[in-house]
Enzyme design. Structure first.
Site, mmCIF file in Angstrom:
data_model
loop_
_atom_site.group_PDB
_atom_site.id
_atom_site.type_symbol
_atom_site.label_atom_id
_atom_site.label_comp_id
_atom_site.label_asym_id
_atom_site.label_seq_id
_atom_site.Cartn_x
_atom_site.Cartn_y
_atom_site.Cartn_z
ATOM 1 N N ASP A 261 113.166 14.967 26.544
ATOM 2 C CA ASP A 261 112.398 15.765 25.577
ATOM 3 C C ASP A 261 113.418 16.525 24.720
ATOM 4 O O ASP A 261 113.933 17.559 25.126
ATOM 5 C CB ASP A 261 111.482 16.723 26.334
ATOM 6 C CG ASP A 261 110.736 17.676 25.413
ATOM 7 O OD1 ASP A 261 111.002 17.676 24.192
ATOM 8 O OD2 ASP A 261 109.886 18.437 25.914
ATOM 9 N N LYS B 158 111.704 21.752 14.617
ATOM 10 C CA LYS B 158 112.752 22.685 15.046
ATOM 11 C C LYS B 158 114.039 22.338 14.288
ATOM 12 O O LYS B 158 114.050 22.432 13.071
ATOM 13 C CB LYS B 158 112.867 22.656 16.566
ATOM 14 C CG LYS B 158 111.560 23.131 17.232
ATOM 15 C CD LYS B 158 111.575 23.131 18.746
ATOM 16 C CE LYS B 158 110.215 23.533 19.300
ATOM 17 N NZ LYS B 158 110.145 23.462 20.770
HETATM 18 C C1 LIG Z 1 109.073 23.395 21.609
HETATM 19 C C2 LIG Z 1 109.089 22.471 22.761
HETATM 20 C C3 LIG Z 1 107.983 21.678 23.077
HETATM 21 C C4 LIG Z 1 106.594 21.884 22.508
HETATM 22 O O1 LIG Z 1 106.385 21.779 21.205
HETATM 23 P P1 LIG Z 1 105.017 22.287 20.540
HETATM 24 O O2 LIG Z 1 105.043 21.612 19.220
HETATM 25 O O3 LIG Z 1 105.080 23.765 20.503
HETATM 26 O O4 LIG Z 1 103.886 21.795 21.389
HETATM 27 C C5 LIG Z 1 108.107 20.738 24.086
HETATM 28 N N1 LIG Z 1 109.256 20.607 24.754
HETATM 29 C C6 LIG Z 1 110.324 21.378 24.506
HETATM 30 C C7 LIG Z 1 111.564 21.173 25.305
HETATM 31 C C8 LIG Z 1 110.280 22.340 23.505
HETATM 32 O O5 LIG Z 1 111.328 23.132 23.297
#
Ligand SMILES: *Cc1c(COP(=O)(O)O)cnc(C)c1O
Length: 433
Positions: A212, A241
């Site tokens: 992830d 991000k």
């Molecule tokens: C931000 C994040 C997510 C979730 O993303 P959302 O778009 O807020 O659902 C999942 N996994 C990790 C490691 C993250 O940092």
């Protein structure tokens, strides 16, 4: 206020119809323009990405996938989704990309639904050590319907590997519990991830490896963090991000069988119609990330994080694990003062125009609503064109606020005003895209 003439025109249009909503958007625009954004998971998108989200692509139902929709009239939606898929595959070096997840958590949910049955085990890092809510928290679907087991960070302060992934422990936990899925990739982890090492462990215990890369996707796309491919069987990410696209999720794999399961799990498994306007904006963002300038941006993001960490260390703060390899750092506030909490620091800094989030540090003695740390990241300030020199200035501003807060409410009020003015000034020089 905005440097983007189209946004100004759009706001004018909204204002004539709905002044209440326009006023709120304008206030937020002003807030973004005049504050320093250090939240590691946030960024400022380009006007092209922003306006693709506002396009007519939103009007269409396109349930299904390109060429196999449940609604007529999808010819251009097929084109845009194909383009987004193609660009994602090129960017990350894989053969399949599902661009439909509404968010990172949805992407993860689809993978869990595709590969695990209720009660099946998976192995991950706990949220308190830097993992994510969707990696097995008891209050999340991932911890409610599946059985998470967790691997620890190195816990010996005398070890050079203190507060980094303990790969031997990952192996030990996996060999004991034989999870179906091994998960790596985090929300608050400042170090490089050894995907090859994770794959060895996954193979040894008979698990599939899921990476992830929600936080580091931009660094991976630019080649400044090692790629999870070809090691990971499945890669999930957010697009908003470090990747600097619209809010959304993405799932990728090289496996022709896994992709079918994952596609079905996402739709019709957990989602209905895809957010086609967002998919259009994802295509734009992937196009931007394929440009050489994007690599320079990511390299600068890392250089800035290094500079900010070094400056804060010089001012008496402790950076967990001793520094950072990527875009973020965890600041341990305890060496600065035993009474200082993450909550206080976040509040004081926000009043001065510096936006951060409190964050637990590994083995934090305080609860998650209070914490002893701050998580800081440089993607957004780097988008504004800031360099190590400004990171040094920002570290000084942070320390001025915190020093004043530790002294007295009167000193804090006075210093907050001064720093707020310096922050506004810095933001005017480094305007938004
Ligand atoms: C931000 C994040 C997510 C979730 O993303 P959302 O778009 O807020 O659902 C999942 N996994 C990790 C490691 C993250 O940092």
């Amino acid at each position: 206020m905005s440097h983007d003439p189209i946004e100004t025109a759009v706001l004018g249009l909204i204002r004539t119809q709905d002044p209440q909503v326009a006023a709120i958007i304008e206030a937020e625009q002003a807030r973004q323009a005049t504050t320093i954004e250090l939240i590691a998971s946030e960024n400022h998108v380009s006007p092209a990405v922003k306006h693709a989200i506002g396009s007519c692509l939103t009007n269409k139902y396109a349930e299904g996938y390109p060429g196999a929709r449940y609604y007529g009239g999808c010819i251009h939606h097929d084109e845009i989704e194909h383009l987004a898929q193609e660009r994602a595959c090129k960017l990350f070096g894989c053969t399949h990309a599902n661009v439909q997840p509404h968010s990172g958590a949805q992407a993860n949910m689809a993978v869990f639904m595709a590969l695990l049955a209720p009660g099946d085990s998976f192995c991950s890092l706990l949220l308190k050590d830097g993992g994510h809510l969707s990696h097995g928290m008891k209050i999340n679907f991932s911890g409610k319907y599946f059985n998470p087991v967790h691997y620890p960070l190195h816990a010996d302060p005398a070890s050079p590997d203190f507060e980094t992934i303990d790969y031997d422990a990952v192996r030990a936990v996996c060999m004991e519990h034989k999870p179906k899925l091994l998960l790596c990739g985090y929300s608050a982890y400042p170090r490089t991830i050894d995907f090859a090492r994770f794959r060895e462990i996954a193979d040894e215990c008979g698990a599939l490896l899921m990476a992830d890369i929600a936080h580091i996707a931009g660094l991976v796309a630019a080649g400044v963090h090692p790629s999870p491919f070809p090691h990971a069987h499945i890669v999930t990410t957010t697009t908003h991000k470090t990747l600097r696209g619209p809010r959304g999720g993405l799932i990728m794999t090289n496996d022709d069988d896994l992709v079918k399961k994952i596609n079905r799990a996402l739709f019709p498994g957990i989602q209905g119609g895809p957010l086609m306007h967002t998919i259009g904006a994802k295509a734009v963002a992937f196009g931007e990330a394929l440009e050489p300038a994007f690599r320079a941006y990511q390299m600068q993001t890392i250089a800035n994080a290094e500079a900010l960490a070094a400056a804060l260390t010089g001012l008496g703060y402790r950076i967990t694990s001793g520094g950072t390899d990527n875009h973020l750092m965890l600041v341990d506030l305890q060496p600065r003062s035993a009474d200082l909490t993450g909550t206080d620091a976040e509040l004081w800094l926000e009043a001065a125009g510096i936006i951060t989030n409190k964050n637990g540090i590994p083995n934090d003695p305080r609860p998650p609503r209070i914490t002893s740390g701050l998580r800081l990241g440089t993607p957004a300030v780097t988008t504004r064109g800031m360099k190590p020199e400004q990171m040094n200035d920002i570290a000084q501003l942070i320390d001025r606020v915190i020093t004043a807060g530790l002294e007295s409410p009167e000193t804090l009020a006075c210093v907050t005003k001064e720093v707020r003015a310096d922050v506004t000034n810095l933001c005017q020089i480094h305007s938004l895209p």
